[in-house]
Design an enzyme around this catalytic site. Structure first.
Site, mmCIF file in Angstrom:
data_model
loop_
_atom_site.group_PDB
_atom_site.id
_atom_site.type_symbol
_atom_site.label_atom_id
_atom_site.label_comp_id
_atom_site.label_asym_id
_atom_site.label_seq_id
_atom_site.Cartn_x
_atom_site.Cartn_y
_atom_site.Cartn_z
ATOM 1 C CE LYS A 193 -3.978 -2.214 2.257
ATOM 2 N NZ LYS A 193 -4.967 -2.121 3.381
ATOM 3 C CG HIS A 233 -5.424 -6.278 -0.277
ATOM 4 N ND1 HIS A 233 -6.671 -6.230 0.304
ATOM 5 C CD2 HIS A 233 -5.481 -7.264 -1.223
ATOM 6 C CE1 HIS A 233 -7.461 -7.133 -0.286
ATOM 7 N NE2 HIS A 233 -6.769 -7.765 -1.218
HETATM 8 P P1 ADP Z 1 -7.875 -6.692 5.728
HETATM 9 O O1 ADP Z 1 -7.070 -5.769 4.836
HETATM 10 O O2 ADP Z 1 -7.093 -7.150 6.931
HETATM 11 O O3 ADP Z 1 -8.495 -7.839 4.965
HETATM 12 P P2 ADP Z 1 -10.527 -5.475 5.762
HETATM 13 O O4 ADP Z 1 -10.804 -6.254 4.514
HETATM 14 O O5 ADP Z 1 -11.507 -5.610 6.882
HETATM 15 O O6 ADP Z 1 -9.069 -5.827 6.334
HETATM 16 O O7 ADP Z 1 -10.431 -3.936 5.425
HETATM 17 C C1 ADP Z 1 -9.816 -3.489 4.237
HETATM 18 C C2 ADP Z 1 -8.907 -2.328 4.576
HETATM 19 O O8 ADP Z 1 -9.720 -1.228 5.022
HETATM 20 C C3 ADP Z 1 -7.931 -2.562 5.720
HETATM 21 O O9 ADP Z 1 -6.759 -3.253 5.341
HETATM 22 C C4 ADP Z 1 -7.637 -1.142 6.155
HETATM 23 O O10 ADP Z 1 -6.715 -0.494 5.254
HETATM 24 C C5 ADP Z 1 -9.008 -0.493 6.007
HETATM 25 N N1 ADP Z 1 -9.781 -0.558 7.259
HETATM 26 C C6 ADP Z 1 -10.381 -1.654 7.807
HETATM 27 N N2 ADP Z 1 -11.007 -1.358 8.960
HETATM 28 C C7 ADP Z 1 -10.805 -0.033 9.148
HETATM 29 C C8 ADP Z 1 -11.206 0.904 10.173
HETATM 30 N N3 ADP Z 1 -11.934 0.518 11.222
HETATM 31 N N4 ADP Z 1 -10.820 2.200 10.033
HETATM 32 C C9 ADP Z 1 -10.082 2.603 8.963
HETATM 33 N N5 ADP Z 1 -9.685 1.789 7.972
HETATM 34 C C10 ADP Z 1 -10.029 0.487 8.063
HETATM 35 MG MG MG Z 2 -9.904 -7.773 3.447
#
Ligand code: ADP
Ligand code: MG
Length: 140
Positions: free
Chosen positions: A11, A117
């Site tokens: 990222k 990601h």
């Molecule tokens: P991951 O990347 O661990 O799979 P998610 O798919 O739940 O997590 O979320 C996608 C992305 O959105 C996260 O990697 C992060 O960059 C952002 N994100 C997730 N939850 C939050 C939050 N509560 N506040 C701000 N950004 C968030």
């Molecule tokens: Mg995710």
């Protein structure tokens, strides 16, 4: 164990701090092979499409703005149980909860600017890989 492929994105917070090589080292040390890789600048529409699954979440707009705030490196990782293995190497979404030694524990700045990601299922990995790469770009 099955050989799988997963989509990874380094990222903007990480590319800005010149961490691409250090993060790639973590993947390779864990046995994941980078079989496709490209550095690019996402557009707003591309970020919105990629994260469409999160469009109703409060953080969606900020997330899209963050993802276009600088270059990203998109990559296909291949290896045994690559989807789960990569999630382990990445660590928890919130770096405060990420295990020691994980990429997010080592490098993430915040729950949003969390450096990487990774696809969360084999099915989503296939969709996400085809979002960025053609078959001819992927050399396994
Ligand atoms: P991951 O990347 O661990 O799979 P998610 O798919 O739940 O997590 O979320 C996608 C992305 O959105 C996260 O990697 C992060 O960059 C952002 N994100 C997730 N939850 C939050 C939050 N509560 N506040 C701000 N950004 C968030
Ligand atoms: Mg995710």
């Amino acid at each position: 164990m099955a050989i799988e492929r997963t989509l990874s994105i380094i990222k903007p917070d990480a590319t800005k701090r010149n961490l691409t090589g250090q993060i790639n080292e973590k993947f390779e040390a864990a046995g994941l092979r980078i079989i496709a890789q490209r550095r690019l600048q996402l557009t707003s529409v591309q970020a919105e499409l990629f994260y469409a699954v999160h469009q109703d979440r409060a953080f969606f707009r900020d997330l899209c703005d963050f993802m276009i705030s600088g270059p990203v490196v998109v990559q296909v990782l291949e290896g045994e149980n690559a989807v789960t293995r990569n999630r382990e190497i990445m660590g928890a979404t919130n770096p405060a909860n990420a295990d020691d030694g994980t990429i997010r524990a080592m490098y993430a700045e915040s729950i949003q600017a969390n450096s990487v990601h990774g696809s969360d299922s084999i099915e989503n990995a296939a969709v996400e890989i085809s979002f960025f790469f053609s078959q001819i770009d992927i050399v396994g």
